[in-house]
Design a protein around this motif. Structure first.
Motif, mmCIF file in Angstrom:
data_model
loop_
_atom_site.group_PDB
_atom_site.id
_atom_site.type_symbol
_atom_site.label_atom_id
_atom_site.label_comp_id
_atom_site.label_asym_id
_atom_site.label_seq_id
_atom_site.Cartn_x
_atom_site.Cartn_y
_atom_site.Cartn_z
ATOM 1 N N SER A 1 0.799 -1.228 0.000
ATOM 2 C CA SER A 1 0.000 0.000 0.000
ATOM 3 C C SER A 1 0.828 1.273 0.000
ATOM 4 O O SER A 1 0.274 2.366 -0.120
ATOM 5 C CB SER A 1 -0.915 0.009 1.223
ATOM 6 N N VAL A 2 2.148 1.165 0.149
ATOM 7 C CA VAL A 2 2.978 2.355 0.361
ATOM 8 C C VAL A 2 3.281 3.043 -0.963
ATOM 9 O O VAL A 2 3.911 2.468 -1.859
ATOM 10 C CB VAL A 2 4.285 1.997 1.081
ATOM 11 N N ASN B 1 -0.375 4.414 3.545
ATOM 12 C CA ASN B 1 -1.022 3.328 2.790
ATOM 13 C C ASN B 1 -1.859 3.925 1.663
ATOM 14 O O ASN B 1 -2.942 3.473 1.330
ATOM 15 C CB ASN B 1 -1.911 2.462 3.696
ATOM 16 N N GLU B 2 -1.311 4.978 1.048
ATOM 17 C CA GLU B 2 -2.076 5.797 0.110
ATOM 18 C C GLU B 2 -2.512 5.056 -1.144
ATOM 19 O O GLU B 2 -3.497 5.435 -1.793
ATOM 20 C CB GLU B 2 -1.253 7.020 -0.277
ATOM 21 N N LEU B 3 -1.809 3.999 -1.524
ATOM 22 C CA LEU B 3 -2.189 3.308 -2.753
ATOM 23 C C LEU B 3 -3.546 2.627 -2.632
ATOM 24 O O LEU B 3 -4.162 2.288 -3.652
ATOM 25 C CB LEU B 3 -1.118 2.288 -3.150
ATOM 26 N N GLU C 1 -3.185 8.490 5.002
ATOM 27 C CA GLU C 1 -4.404 7.759 4.635
ATOM 28 C C GLU C 1 -5.091 7.178 5.852
ATOM 29 O O GLU C 1 -5.699 7.925 6.592
ATOM 30 C CB GLU C 1 -4.144 6.690 3.574
ATOM 31 N N ALA C 2 -5.033 5.891 6.107
ATOM 32 C CA ALA C 2 -5.715 5.328 7.272
ATOM 33 C C ALA C 2 -4.973 5.701 8.549
ATOM 34 O O ALA C 2 -3.834 6.177 8.507
ATOM 35 C CB ALA C 2 -5.812 3.806 7.142
ATOM 36 N N ALA C 3 -5.601 5.503 9.707
ATOM 37 C CA ALA C 3 -4.924 5.733 10.967
ATOM 38 C C ALA C 3 -3.665 4.880 11.042
ATOM 39 O O ALA C 3 -3.720 3.657 10.876
ATOM 40 C CB ALA C 3 -5.851 5.407 12.131
#
Length: 600
Positions: free
Chosen positions: A147-148, A454-456, A431-433
């Motif tokens: 996700s990075v 985890n922006e992807l 993105e997420a916590a």
């Protein structure tokens, strides 16, 4: 205790402050501020200032920006100091390992600075598909190396500082470095976030750091982060290059590629090749105002302005009920406008380097004739969950499939207006916590560090629909995932004078939060704090979610009778807003989080 910046020689200081005497030298004072309880709603008074104002999500971060402004720094200088402190004290929301969008006004032009993360060169559109070709569960994808994205916040701030900065770059890191070395008291919000988190505990660096003895850090416990202090010193001295090459970059790549369960492909070449962008801000007319926001890859401005434009086409209703809450008739219109706007968002908006605007021009999505056509679909009865279809704002050279719903999270917001009238709105995120739940210490071997995004997972997990039609926001190498971040500056349409700066975290609901705050401030005549105090209502096209415990039962029943699928839930925004007044400024901070406003 005052710590004079060694980076500021008298000659450099006088040059940086445009000839101000040396008595105005910037000294960072450790503030006597204890972050307030933020896991529960806290009353906020609103803050009136005369010369300048800064609003951010944590009192220590706000204070850092305040001290920069008092020393003669620009709004952009203050934003850098705020962001660096947020990396330390609010690591769950933003930081060096993430991205940001910034809208800046220098008294003449409005400019958009793009620090959005990019997909590594080695990914393909099947990044988030399992062996059977099905999308991964969201957290399986998010809490992993897959996700990075390539971080962009520091590169963007460095680009903007070269054009809008006043104090030396290195001096802006001293507040965060000092706090990281000497420690800060863990806030209720950070403790609550850590206690609710499960994946972060499994990271080999983050687990021992945030969960000593297996328990989340206690409220008030002093947390030092020597690894982050060392990393910040490198960035202060060498700029963004320190994150693109050398030991800090090498450790980041090793953490991503060495993830135990789902390693990612992010490489040193990806870091070295990243470029922050300067884009043309989107400025749109609304009532007697000119509203400026971020263009794609953000969906924020276009979707927000579609909602406002659709509401403007509808019959007027009484917006507030007898209790001062948004009324059921207004909520119905707002939710239906949101359904239609999000239907268009899901089909058309993505990275403009990969996806053309419908009809070749994003402004066609806001054309009055098109909005009138769409508004005609809104009646006294709800379109219902899934009942809103995308429209056709222009002749389409390519037909895209509608992206399926998937979670969006995250972020923090900063609004600043300095004494010279420079103003900015910046929304920043991992993105997420806690992002990907991967902590990097920059190869220092010290405890702590910063979290990676985890922006992807903001891309569509599915690259195409069942018929094989591609989705605009699918994963592609070098692409920037679609965002909902909505940093917003508002101006008087006739005079051109600045009216307000605002924005919020909250995933896809950022758009609803910011739109409603803007309407409440500028259409209903509420001040910034009153507007931010109002309860929320959102829909992404499916059920209507109303903020739990905030609306009378009659409102919920009325919406249900109109065909809305209504449920209540916690809707934790983090709005910050500053409005221009006759005597200066008035700022508001969301009562749902721990932010404050400061200024002179």
């Amino acid at each position: 205790m005052a710590l004079r910046f060694s980076a500021l020689t008298p000659a450099a200081l006088i040059l940086a402050l445009g000839g101000l005497p040396a008595a105005h030298a910037f000294e960072y004072d450790l503030p006597a501020i204890a972050p307030e309880v933020a896991s529960e709603t806290a009353d906020k008074p609103g803050w009136a200032t005369q010369r300048f104002a800064v609003a951010a999500a944590n009192p220590l971060a706000t204070d850092a920006g305040y001290q920069i402004l008092r020393a003669g720094g620009s709004a952009l200088d203050a934003a850098i100091a705020v962001q660096m402190v947020l990396t330390l004290v609010e690591p769950q929301s933003s930081g060096l390992g993430g991205g940001a969008f910034l809208v800046h006004h220098d008294g003449e032009a409005v400019v958009a600075y793009d620090g959005r993360e990019t997909a590594p060169a080695a990914v393909d559109e099947g990044l988030f598909l399992d062996a059977a070709g099905e999308p991964l569960a969201f957290m399986d994808a998010a809490a992993s190396g897959l996700s990075v994205g390539v971080p962009g916040t520091v590169a963007m701030l460095e680009l903007a500082h070269g054009e809008q900065g006043r104090l030396p770059w290195a001096s802006l890191f001293e507040p965060a470095i000092t706090l990281a070395e000497q420690g800060f008291p863990v806030s209720q919000r950070l403790h609550t976030s850590l206690a609710a988190e499960h994946h972060l505990r499994r990271d080999p660096l983050a687990g021992p750091f945030y969960y000593p003895d297996g328990e989340p850090l206690a409220v008030g416990e002093t947390l030092r982060n020597p690894a982050l202090a060392a990393i910040l010193r490198e960035v202060a001295e060498h700029g963004g290059e320190a994150l693109r090459r050398g030991p800090i970059a090498e450790d980041l790549v090793a953490r991503v590629q060495g993830h135990a369960e789902r390693p990612g492909s992010l490489s040193l070449a990806d870091l070295a090749d990243y470029e922050a962008r300067q884009r043309e801000a989107l400025c749109s007319p609304w009532r007697s105002y000119r509203v400026c926001g971020f263009p794609p890859p953000s969906s924020g401005h276009l979707t927000l302005m579609q909602i406002l434009g659709l509401l403007e086409q509808l019959p007027e209703v009484t917006p507030l009920d007898d209790g001062g809450m948004p009324s059921e008739p207004w909520l119905h219109q707002f939710l239906e406008a949101s359904r239609l706007a999000f239907a268009d968002r899901g089909k058309y908006i993505a990275d403009p380097d990969f996806v053309a605007a419908p009809g070749g021009d994003w402004s066609l999505m806001l054309a009055p004739g098109y909005l009138a056509q769409r508004a005609a679909l809104i009646t006294e009865e709800s379109l219902g969950s899934g009942g809103a279809e995308p429209g056709y704002p222009g002749e389409l050279a390519t037909a895209w499939a509608v992206q399926p719903d998937q979670p969006e999270y995250g972020t923090s917001h900063i609004s600043i207006i300095d004494e010279a009238g420079n103003a900015l709105a910046m929304t920043t995120t991992i993105e997420a916590a806690f992002g990907s739940r991967i902590l990097t210490d920059g190869g220092t071997g010290l405890s702590g560090g910063y979290l990676l995004n985890n922006e992807l997972t903001d891309f569509s997990f599915a690259p195409a629909d069942a018929a094989g039609t591609p989705i605009a926001n699918r994963v592609e190498p070098g692409k920037r995932p679609r965002s909902s971040m909505s940093p917003t500056l508002v101006f008087d349409a006739e005079s051109g004078d600045l009216v307000a700066s605002l924005g919020s975290p909250g995933g896809a609901a950022i758009i609803h939060y910011t739109a409603k705050a803007l309407v409440a401030m500028l259409d209903w005549g509420l001040d910034a704090q009153q507007a931010l105090n109002l309860p929320h209502a959102i829909t992404l096209g499916g059920p209507a979610f109303l903020e739990e415990g905030r609306f009378p039962e009659s409102t919920l029943e009325g919406l249900a009778e109109r065909g809305h699928e209504v449920s209540e839930r916690e809707l934790v925004s983090g709005l910050q807003a500053i409005e221009v007044t006759e005597s200066g400024f008035f700022g508001g901070a969301d009562p749902r989080r721990e932010g404050i406003v400061m200024g002179d």
